[in-house]
Each structure stands twice: as C-alpha cells, then as structure tokens.
Design a protein around this motif. Sequence first.
Motif, short mmCIF file in Angstrom:
data_model
loop_
_atom_site.label_atom_id
_atom_site.label_comp_id
_atom_site.label_asym_id
_atom_site.label_seq_id
_atom_site.Cartn_x
_atom_site.Cartn_y
_atom_site.Cartn_z
N ASP A 1 45.73 92.42 18.26
CA ASP A 1 46.14 92.28 19.65
C ASP A 1 46.81 93.57 20.09
N PHE B 1 49.83 90.14 36.44
CA PHE B 1 49.68 89.02 35.51
C PHE B 1 48.94 89.41 34.23
N THR B 2 48.96 90.71 33.91
CA THR B 2 48.44 91.11 32.60
C THR B 2 49.42 90.64 31.53
N ASP B 3 48.99 90.66 30.28
CA ASP B 3 49.89 90.26 29.20
C ASP B 3 51.15 91.12 29.20
N ARG C 1 53.40 90.04 32.03
CA ARG C 1 54.03 88.75 31.73
C ARG C 1 55.22 88.93 30.79
N VAL D 1 42.29 86.40 37.75
CA VAL D 1 42.09 86.75 36.35
C VAL D 1 43.41 86.59 35.61
N ASN D 2 43.31 86.46 34.30
CA ASN D 2 44.48 86.29 33.43
C ASN D 2 45.31 85.07 33.85
N THR E 1 46.76 81.53 33.08
CA THR E 1 47.11 80.77 31.87
C THR E 1 46.37 79.44 31.82
N ASP F 1 41.72 81.76 31.41
CA ASP F 1 41.26 82.95 30.68
C ASP F 1 42.42 83.73 30.05
N SER F 2 43.58 83.08 29.98
CA SER F 2 44.72 83.65 29.29
C SER F 2 45.39 82.53 28.50
#
Length: 633
Positions: free
Chosen positions: A343, A509-511, A514, A589-590, A592, A595-596
């Motif tokens: 990751d 809202f990318t990892d 977040r 996108v992304n 929860t 696709d997250s």
Amino acid sequence: MTVSSDLIADDIEAYLERHANKSMLRFITCGSVDDGKSTLIGRLLYESKLVFDDQLSALEADSRKSGTQGEGLDFALLVDGLAAEREQGITIDVAYRYFTTERRKFVVADTPGHEQYTRNMVTGASTADLAVILVDSRKGILTQTRRHSYLVSLLGIKHVVLAVNKLDLVDYSQEVFDTIVADYTSFAQEIGLEGFVAIPMSAYKGDNLTERSALTPWYSGPSLIEHLESVDIDDSTQRSPFRMPVQWVNRPDLDFRGFSGQIVSGTVQPGDAVRVLPSGKSSTVARIVTMDGDLAEAGAGQSVTITLADEIDISRGDVLAAADAPSPVADQFEAHLVWMGEDEMLPERPYLCQIGTVTVQARITKPKHKINVNTLEKTATNTLALNEIGVCNISFDRPVPFDPYTDNRDTGGFILIDRLTNGTVGAGMIEHALRRSDNIHWQSVDVDADAHSRLKGHRPAVLWFTGLSGSGKSTIANAVERQLHALGAHTYLLDGDNVRHGLNRDLGFTDADRVENIRRVTEVSGLMADAGLIVLASFISPFEAERHAARELIGDDHFVEIFVDTAIAVAEERDPKGLYKKARRGELVNFTGVDSPYEAPLRPDIHIDTSVTTTHDAAVIIVDFLRARGTIS
C-alpha cells in the motif's frame, strides 16, 4: 581458490586459529533480471570446493530438470532454493551464502533483479561492504542496473565491482566491454559513485572469476576473487566516535547493573567518559564485561556489557556515546526513504519506527519529492508507491539520538513498520535533523485539564462515532448530545460534513486526504477534551490506524470508540444524501464502501447494531456507558 591447506593435516589447531582470524567481507550481487547473479555465486561455491558430492549429484539432476544451460550444470540452482525461483529461472528472495578462501571469509547475498523485489535488494545491501553489479554484455546498462546502482550509492556502499558478464556470448569483445564501462562511468558520476572496478567475465564459463582468462588478453586487471580477497575495506567505524545502543539492562543480582549491546562504532576503555542519550547524563566506564572475562578495550562489532561508575537511569533504546563527541538528539528529520509497502505511503499516518534499539511512533509529515532513478529527476509527490525512492520530512513522537546515515549506518538508518500488520513498509536514511522546533516549547498554564473538569462537574471524553456513510452516526450522536445537554453536561458535536466546510475545506477524499482529515479532527478533539468538554466526533474514519492514533493521542481513559454498524445494503438503501447513487454512477470516486475500503473496528468500546437498536436506545446505551465509566454522574 581451494580451502585446503597443509596445516589441516599438520596442525589443525593452527589452521583453525588462522581461519578464525581471517577478515570477513560481506558483499551482494545485484543488477537486472537474468544478468547471471545466481550463476556467479553458484560458480564461486563450486570453485571453492564447497559443493559436496551429494549436492553435485543433486545439481546434475536439477540441471537436467530445471536448468537453463542445456546439458551443462546450471550453477544458479545452487542458490535459487525456492520452487518458484526454479520454475521461473529467477531470484525472488535474498539468498545468503558463505564461502572462504585462503585469504578471506565471505558472506554473499544474492539479491533479486526484478523491480518488484527491490525491497529485498535493499535488505541484502543494508549490511554489505561491497556490491558486485552484474551487466549482461548483450544488453548493456538497463533500468534495474541504474536502480540498484543508485541504491548502492544511497546505502553507503563504497566498494563497487561492475561485472560485465556473459562475455562469451559476444565473443569476448573488448569493444562491447569498453562501451558498457563508458556508459556506466557516466551514470556513476551522476549519482556520486566514487570509482568502481570493471571486470569482464563469464560466470558460467568461469572466465576471470578465480583467475585471469586467456580469452581476454586485452584485460590486465584482477580476477573477481583476486579483487574480493585484496580489496581494502576501510573500517571507518573503528575510528568514528563511540556509540553503543543499549539492548538490555543486565541485572542478574542486586550487586550488578550493566548495560548490554553491540558497539556500532568507535572503541571504549574502562575510565572513558561517556554520555547517555537522550537524557544527556554523563559517567565513566567502570568495566567492560564479557562471558570470557573483562576487556581492557572493546570496539565496533563486539557485543559487551558495560558498567558505569555512577547510578544512572538507563533503559533499552538509550545510546552510550563518547562524552566529547556525543550523537545529536532530535525528533524531526529529513531522510531518504525507500518505500517497501504494497500500500502506498500516506503522509501523517502513524507508523512504528525502529532506529537502533528503540521503537518510536513516526509520521511522514511532508514528502518533498521522489527520484526517478533512470533520469535522476526530482518530481513533486504527495506519496510513495512500492519500490519508489523519495526525500521526506519525518517526525518522531519523542527525541532520539542519531547520526547522519553517511556518518553511521546503525544510528542513521531506520525502518518503518505498519502498526496493524507488523510488516516492514519502508527503509530510511537520515540526512539531517530539522531545527524548526528548537524554539517551540510547551507553555505551562495554571488552569489545567483537571481544573476545567472540576468546573464543569464531569470528566472530559471524546465519543468517536465511526461507520459507513448513511449508517446513522450523526443521528445517534445528535441524540446522545441532547441527552447529555439535558443532564447539564458541556458538549460539542464535531460532524464530518460540517468540519469540511471550514477547518478541512482544502482536503479531498483520497486516502492521504482522509488520513489528514482525521489527524486534524483528532487534534481539535484533544484540545476540546483538554478544555473539559465531552466531544462527540462523528466521522466515517475508515482506517483502523487513524482511529488507533486518535485513541493514543487522547488517552484510553477519555476515548470511547462507538461502531455504528449498518450493513452496506441498508446504508445504500437509505442514502439520505444520494451519495451512493452518485458513486455507483461513477460521479464520486474514493467513496467508502463502494471503491474505497472501510476497516471495521475489531474491538470497539460500544457496538451499536442499527438493525436491532433504535436511535433512542443507542443513545441510552452510550449515556449509560458514560455513567458507568464515571464520566458523568
């Protein structure tokens, strides 16, 4: 090349003593795929007479079954032990092998050539004194050649052999050899690799491996083994200032207190003044204790127990250092980082960091750039992916003693460990400390957290509501606040959407975003709890690592994790904001649950199953929990 000696028959004790006193060279073989690394080591073992008859018979059988050399012996099979390696004809894991000659002992690490196993190569190179970088004569300098050369330079390996291999396949051409050496010389200058020895060879045929080959009359340099036997490994660690990370406080009885560890640089004698870091307290060495008795002097590489003349509080992770040249101490650094995790690296995510013998909590606060090893171009980045190399700012949760990696590998190198999986995700090399926090200190105040709590008539708390979008977190949090307000408690509700209108409006809202979103909310929640409030934080907070970090910052006594558990089908059916529909259409996108990922809490303090618990009942459960814990009366 043989290890036989007349002394074995004439005076075995003298032979063993001479063997024990041989110098040791640790080296790695690296380079691109199929450059012949495993074949080289296998041939060295074969020529060293370290392949027994039964192993040779097995090698002959394996060569017929899995070999790549036709009817000939495939020496790579002596090293490639994994079934997958034999099936694919590649090296995957790091294979360590030992061999010896009349002049020196060797430990060699055969490292994989594939880019996806770069992290394995870093592991093998971390303790090496010399690197043999192989190049296929037919292919020349490739991407992985450059990558491994850059890593060799970065990891501080000062001795490099450019082994131009498979020369038999280009008719032992001097022109091919000279062209490859010229290309590599240009690249080596760009990465600051100070000199290397180029040797033309055929590992499979044995040319220029143990002795100079008649097939390369134009080459007048040493064979590979001649160079390995004679290269002067300048042990600068002996001349560097004394450093010994404490591994264990040795207290066998009331009359003895010693500090055990391996000396990583310098020398020490009884009577020497030492400083204990990070505390900075000083003393002198009383004794240097070993199983074989006390020593008059000990140096780098020796494991000893040191006793001091004074009673000083010392524990595992502290460093004993020369009093006149101690290590600096800091908690923020600029460092090169090789990312090894599947990751991607997430800034501000808490990782465990092992440096020396101490483990601290670390956050990568700011990736500065990543490095393209082909062009050496530096490009801006917010993260690092598997096998990428970058320069980052990193922050520890407490000051630690260190030295720049170029001065001391042991006190300047570190690894990053995922807190949940316990897997190593990064290897770092400290460049220097960041001095930005030298003038920042905690200001003492008279009205502290206890005073705030007494004034409000209840203990502070952070109620952390986590769950999928649409699970009912905010609805339940609102109901809990109403009940607490009716009881006279001082509360504040931090809601995920509301916070993104102001404090966190710059985050997406990318990892990575977040992680930063939850980090900021955690800091704010901690300040509010310090003010004596009961904080209700309602956030999806999808990652276990960030929730765990929030608990650590706020404190287990004041942190309550509440898992609002709702099946995704139910949450999607509710979809009060229409977000799931947008996500399913690809407009978000992304998201929860779509696709997250969402990492559900494993052991929450309170588990609310909304399929069987109403909002009112959930609020009652939470308030009763706070009453039982003593947060409210």
